[in-house]
Design a protein around this motif. Structure first.
Motif, PDB file in Angstrom:
ATOM      1  N   THR A 179     -33.705  11.225 -61.610  1.00 37.09           N
ATOM      2  CA  THR A 179     -34.034  11.475 -63.017  1.00 37.09           C
ATOM      3  C   THR A 179     -33.139  10.633 -63.937  1.00 37.09           C
ATOM      4  N   PRO A 180     -33.220   9.301 -63.832  1.00 33.05           N
ATOM      5  CA  PRO A 180     -32.359   8.456 -64.662  1.00 33.05           C
ATOM      6  C   PRO A 180     -32.827   8.439 -66.118  1.00 33.05           C
ATOM      7  N   PHE A 181     -31.959   7.945 -66.984  1.00 33.60           N
ATOM      8  CA  PHE A 181     -32.341   7.673 -68.369  1.00 33.60           C
ATOM      9  C   PHE A 181     -32.985   6.294 -68.361  1.00 33.60           C
ATOM     10  N   VAL A 182     -34.236   6.200 -68.795  1.00 34.71           N
ATOM     11  CA  VAL A 182     -35.001   4.958 -68.707  1.00 34.71           C
ATOM     12  C   VAL A 182     -35.479   4.541 -70.097  1.00 34.71           C
ATOM     13  N   PHE A 183     -35.440   3.238 -70.372  1.00 35.59           N
ATOM     14  CA  PHE A 183     -35.939   2.715 -71.648  1.00 35.59           C
ATOM     15  C   PHE A 183     -36.377   1.272 -71.453  1.00 35.59           C
ATOM     16  N   CYS A 184     -37.198   0.783 -72.370  1.00 34.76           N
ATOM     17  CA  CYS A 184     -37.668  -0.607 -72.338  1.00 34.76           C
ATOM     18  C   CYS A 184     -37.146  -1.337 -73.572  1.00 34.76           C
ATOM     19  N   VAL A 223     -30.318   4.093 -66.503  1.00 32.75           N
ATOM     20  CA  VAL A 223     -28.929   4.521 -66.408  1.00 32.75           C
ATOM     21  C   VAL A 223     -28.909   5.774 -65.545  1.00 32.75           C
ATOM     22  N   GLU A 224     -28.047   5.787 -64.555  1.00 32.51           N
ATOM     23  CA  GLU A 224     -27.862   7.001 -63.766  1.00 32.51           C
ATOM     24  C   GLU A 224     -26.394   7.383 -63.813  1.00 32.51           C
ATOM     25  N   MET A 225     -26.141   8.659 -63.665  1.00 32.03           N
ATOM     26  CA  MET A 225     -24.773   9.140 -63.593  1.00 32.03           C
ATOM     27  C   MET A 225     -24.486   9.572 -62.168  1.00 32.03           C
ATOM     28  N   ILE A 226     -23.341   9.138 -61.646  1.00 34.03           N
ATOM     29  CA  ILE A 226     -22.932   9.593 -60.311  1.00 34.03           C
ATOM     30  C   ILE A 226     -21.575  10.285 -60.434  1.00 34.03           C
ATOM     31  N   GLY A 227     -21.355  11.232 -59.544  1.00 30.01           N
ATOM     32  CA  GLY A 227     -20.066  11.886 -59.440  1.00 30.01           C
ATOM     33  C   GLY A 227     -19.468  11.524 -58.094  1.00 30.01           C
ATOM     34  N   ALA A 228     -18.196  11.140 -58.088  1.00 23.92           N
ATOM     35  CA  ALA A 228     -17.505  10.745 -56.857  1.00 23.92           C
ATOM     36  C   ALA A 228     -16.382  11.735 -56.549  1.00 23.92           C
ATOM     37  N   PRO A 229     -16.075  11.898 -55.258  1.00 20.83           N
ATOM     38  CA  PRO A 229     -15.040  12.849 -54.875  1.00 20.83           C
ATOM     39  C   PRO A 229     -13.606  12.315 -55.019  1.00 20.83           C
ATOM     40  N   SER A 230     -13.475  11.045 -55.423  1.00 19.70           N
ATOM     41  CA  SER A 230     -12.146  10.466 -55.605  1.00 19.70           C
ATOM     42  C   SER A 230     -12.233   9.349 -56.638  1.00 19.70           C
ATOM     43  N   PHE A 231     -11.070   8.871 -57.071  1.00 18.20           N
ATOM     44  CA  PHE A 231     -11.001   7.781 -58.044  1.00 18.20           C
ATOM     45  C   PHE A 231      -9.832   6.881 -57.674  1.00 18.20           C
ATOM     46  N   GLU A 232     -10.086   5.587 -57.681  1.00 18.17           N
ATOM     47  CA  GLU A 232      -9.036   4.601 -57.428  1.00 18.17           C
ATOM     48  C   GLU A 232      -9.185   3.495 -58.470  1.00 18.17           C
ATOM     49  N   GLU A 233      -8.261   3.458 -59.418  1.00 17.28           N
ATOM     50  CA  GLU A 233      -8.383   2.552 -60.553  1.00 17.28           C
ATOM     51  C   GLU A 233      -8.521   1.085 -60.164  1.00 17.28           C
ATOM     52  N   HIS A 234      -7.890   0.671 -59.083  1.00 18.83           N
ATOM     53  CA  HIS A 234      -7.890  -0.749 -58.709  1.00 18.83           C
ATOM     54  C   HIS A 234      -8.873  -1.081 -57.590  1.00 18.83           C
ATOM     55  N   ASP A 235      -9.782  -0.174 -57.290  1.00 21.28           N
ATOM     56  CA  ASP A 235     -10.788  -0.408 -56.255  1.00 21.28           C
ATOM     57  C   ASP A 235     -12.096   0.258 -56.685  1.00 21.28           C
ATOM     58  N   ASP A 236     -13.036  -0.552 -57.188  1.00 19.42           N
ATOM     59  CA  ASP A 236     -14.305  -0.034 -57.706  1.00 19.42           C
ATOM     60  C   ASP A 236     -15.159   0.658 -56.653  1.00 19.42           C
ATOM     61  N   ASP A 237     -14.808   0.516 -55.387  1.00 17.21           N
ATOM     62  CA  ASP A 237     -15.604   1.149 -54.335  1.00 17.21           C
ATOM     63  C   ASP A 237     -15.579   2.672 -54.399  1.00 17.21           C
ATOM     64  N   TRP A 238     -14.670   3.258 -55.178  1.00 17.50           N
ATOM     65  CA  TRP A 238     -14.661   4.718 -55.313  1.00 17.50           C
ATOM     66  C   TRP A 238     -16.015   5.216 -55.808  1.00 17.50           C
ATOM     67  N   ALA A 239     -16.698   4.406 -56.622  1.00 20.37           N
ATOM     68  CA  ALA A 239     -17.977   4.812 -57.206  1.00 20.37           C
ATOM     69  C   ALA A 239     -19.123   4.743 -56.198  1.00 20.37           C
ATOM     70  N   CYS A 240     -18.862   4.260 -54.995  1.00 26.07           N
ATOM     71  CA  CYS A 240     -19.899   4.188 -53.954  1.00 26.07           C
ATOM     72  C   CYS A 240     -19.988   5.482 -53.150  1.00 26.07           C
ATOM     73  N   GLU A 241     -18.972   6.309 -53.234  1.00 24.99           N
ATOM     74  CA  GLU A 241     -18.944   7.585 -52.518  1.00 24.99           C
ATOM     75  C   GLU A 241     -19.444   8.672 -53.470  1.00 24.99           C
TER      76      GLU A 241
END
Length: 122
Positions: free
Chosen positions: A67-72, A41-59
């Motif tokens: 340093t992700p949270f890793v588990f098996c 699991v990784e956390m990303i921060g984006a400079p914008s948010f658009e509820e109807h377009d998931d591409d906001w999370a790509c920026e």
């Protein structure tokens, strides 16, 4: 509280306490299915948010990719997504650094090649 959730909360406490860029407007938790029953699991921060377009999370202006949270665990992806959605919702209610995340426009979760699940909207 189960051990995995405690570990995730500690990881998230550390991420938020370390200081996040002021340019973040929304946060997404990317889930990855790795090899040999490993997940991350990784956390990303984006400079914008658009509820109807998931591409906001790509920026990204921030990422815990190094340093992700890793588990098996042997599980299917739906189970992992549902569990971590629950963990994040619980963290937003009672986590040490919940206010850090609640200041953003949105918090979501999803596998990197899938749809985002909106967990919080300001």
């Amino acid at each position: 509280m189960n051990e995995q959730k405690q570990d995730f909360f500690r990881w998230l406490d550390g991420v938020c306490a370390a200081g996040l860029p002021e340019t973040i407007q929304a946060v997404n938790f990317n889930l990855y299915e790795d090899e040999h029953d490993a997940w991350s699991v990784e956390m990303i921060g984006a400079p914008s948010f658009e509820e109807h377009d998931d591409d906001w999370a790509c920026e990204e202006v921030f990422s815990t990719r190094e340093t992700p949270f890793v588990f098996c665990e042997q599980a299917d992806w739906e189970e992992i997504q549902a569990r971590f959605a629950d963990y994040i919702l619980q963290y937003l209610q009672s986590g040490r650094q919940a206010q850090t995340l609640l200041q953003y426009q949105a918090v979501s979760l999803g596998f990197v090649d899938g749809d985002l699940q909106l967990l919080y909207r300001k």
